[in-house]
Scaffold this motif. Structure first.
Motif, mmCIF file in Angstrom:
data_model
loop_
_atom_site.group_PDB
_atom_site.id
_atom_site.type_symbol
_atom_site.label_atom_id
_atom_site.label_comp_id
_atom_site.label_asym_id
_atom_site.label_seq_id
_atom_site.Cartn_x
_atom_site.Cartn_y
_atom_site.Cartn_z
ATOM 1 N N ARG A 67 -0.276 11.037 -0.654
ATOM 2 C CA ARG A 67 -1.053 11.661 0.418
ATOM 3 C C ARG A 67 -0.187 12.007 1.620
ATOM 4 N N VAL A 102 -6.330 3.385 2.695
ATOM 5 C CA VAL A 102 -5.478 2.243 3.002
ATOM 6 C C VAL A 102 -5.703 1.803 4.438
ATOM 7 N N GLU A 144 0.808 -1.218 0.000
ATOM 8 C CA GLU A 144 0.000 0.000 0.000
ATOM 9 C C GLU A 144 0.845 1.274 0.000
ATOM 10 N N GLY A 151 -10.591 5.593 -3.653
ATOM 11 C CA GLY A 151 -9.591 4.740 -4.278
ATOM 12 C C GLY A 151 -8.216 4.864 -3.674
ATOM 13 N N GLU A 152 -8.036 5.769 -2.702
ATOM 14 C CA GLU A 152 -6.719 5.953 -2.103
ATOM 15 C C GLU A 152 -6.725 5.690 -0.605
ATOM 16 N N THR A 189 0.295 3.668 -2.934
ATOM 17 C CA THR A 189 -1.017 4.317 -2.872
ATOM 18 C C THR A 189 -1.012 5.485 -1.902
ATOM 19 N N VAL A 190 -0.365 5.295 -0.756
ATOM 20 C CA VAL A 190 -0.412 6.323 0.282
ATOM 21 C C VAL A 190 0.681 7.373 0.124
#
Length: 331
Positions: free
Chosen positions: A143, A164, A136, A161-162, A139-140
């Protein structure tokens, strides 16, 4: 007439005006000023020399390759936002500031912490998030980088969608208990001569530490000169005054009932007053609940039924108010 010294001075002035200032080692007329241009560790310097270190922090129980990849992904996000930062390393070297990523295990989850240090070793800003797995991180990364640079919370950077790890878990709720049970009691209808008619109670309740909501079905009766047939189904609630093992409560609700009363006490002659009525009404209740901290609860309750209709027979009407006392067990 001008003397030779004055002529030479005039020629020097004219010659200096014709030559560009760069010829004397100065700056071009429109060159930007360097005043106040000290590179910030948050912004790429024009000369590209002011770089913060990209540190691979501690990562117990996690492979070196995963830790290095995590640091590289995070620092790539920094560079995408025009932050001058180097490639992943384990020591800051001569750098005066650093972005450090650390990974820790918490059960089956990972805790990712991303910090900015200036000087190295002194945390200025930090962001932390729980991940379900190392996969993940990509993805993170955008952010947590945005949150670190702007001071926003990670919640403010959430997008569809983001999400986690902990962000996708169902939030925990305080739950009550489902209780079912039965009870035995007696019913009295004041003014009719019906006293102590036996009755049975079946109930189902949902209880929290402070409130209860449920339903009761009660039926009972007694034969004789003063007779009673009582069928009652109710919906209502309770409020518990404390959360202790033994607590008083009050309650109320609505009911539907079938009520038959035969009473010799309502007439002075030999005829008995007799009527059957079906309708709805409201009830009030109060009592004490015992053993609330255990699987089985005991309840002692007094209840007053207030029908919305009256009993009628041969032109006479009487308002009957059944009062019941029940002892019940719930589990």
């Amino acid at each position: 007439m001008m003397n030779a010294k004055a002529i030479r001075l005039l020629l020097l002035v004219l010659f200096g005006m014709l030559l560009p200032s760069a010829a004397f080692g100065g700056l071009p007329r429109h060159a930007p000023s360097l005043e106040g241009s000290t590179p910030s560790p948050w912004i790429v310097a024009e000369n590209g020399k002011a770089e913060a270190a990209c540190l691979i922090g501690e990562h117990p129980g996690i492979s070196d390759s995963d830790a290095r990849t995590t640091a590289r992904i995070l620092c790539d996000e920094l560079r995408a936002r025009k932050v001058a930062v180097g490639q992943p390393v384990t020591a800051a070297g001569s750098a005066t500031s650093a972005y450090r990523s650390t990974l820790e295990r918490l059960g089956a989850s990972l805790i990712l912490t991303f910090t900015y240090e200036s000087p190295v070793g002194t945390t200025v800003k930090s962001q932390r998030i729980q991940l379900s797995g190392i996969e993940e991180v990509p993805t993170v990364a955008p952010r947590i980088t945005e949150a670190l640079l702007t001071g926003k919370s990670l919640t403010e950077t959430e997008e569809v969608g983001e999400l986690v790890g902990e962000e996708t878990e169902t939030f925990k709720q305080k739950r009550g208990r489902y209780l079912k049970g039965m009870g035995l009691g007696v019913i009295t209808v004041p003014g009719t001569g019906v006293v102590g008619a036996p009755a049975l109670d079946l109930h189902w309740f949902y209880e929290t530490p402070d409130f209860g909501l449920g339903t009761n079905f009660r039926f009972g009766g007694i034969p004789g000169d003063n007779a009673l047939l009582y069928l009652n189904w109710s919906l209502g609630g309770r409020y518990f005054f404390t959360r202790r093992n033994i607590t008083p409560f009050v309650g109320g609700g609505m009911f539907g009932h079938l009520l038959t009363v035969k009473s010799a006490d309502l007439r002075s002659n030999d005829d008995k007053f007799s009527d059957t009525t079906a309708g709805i009404g409201a009830y009030l209740a109060g009592g004490v609940e015992f053993l609330r901290l255990y699987e089985a609860h005991l309840t002692l309750e007094v209840r007053v039924d207030l029908p919305f209709g009256k009993l009628e027979d041969q032109g006479e009407s009487h308002y009957a108010v059944p009062i019941s006392l029940f002892l019940g067990v719930s589990f």
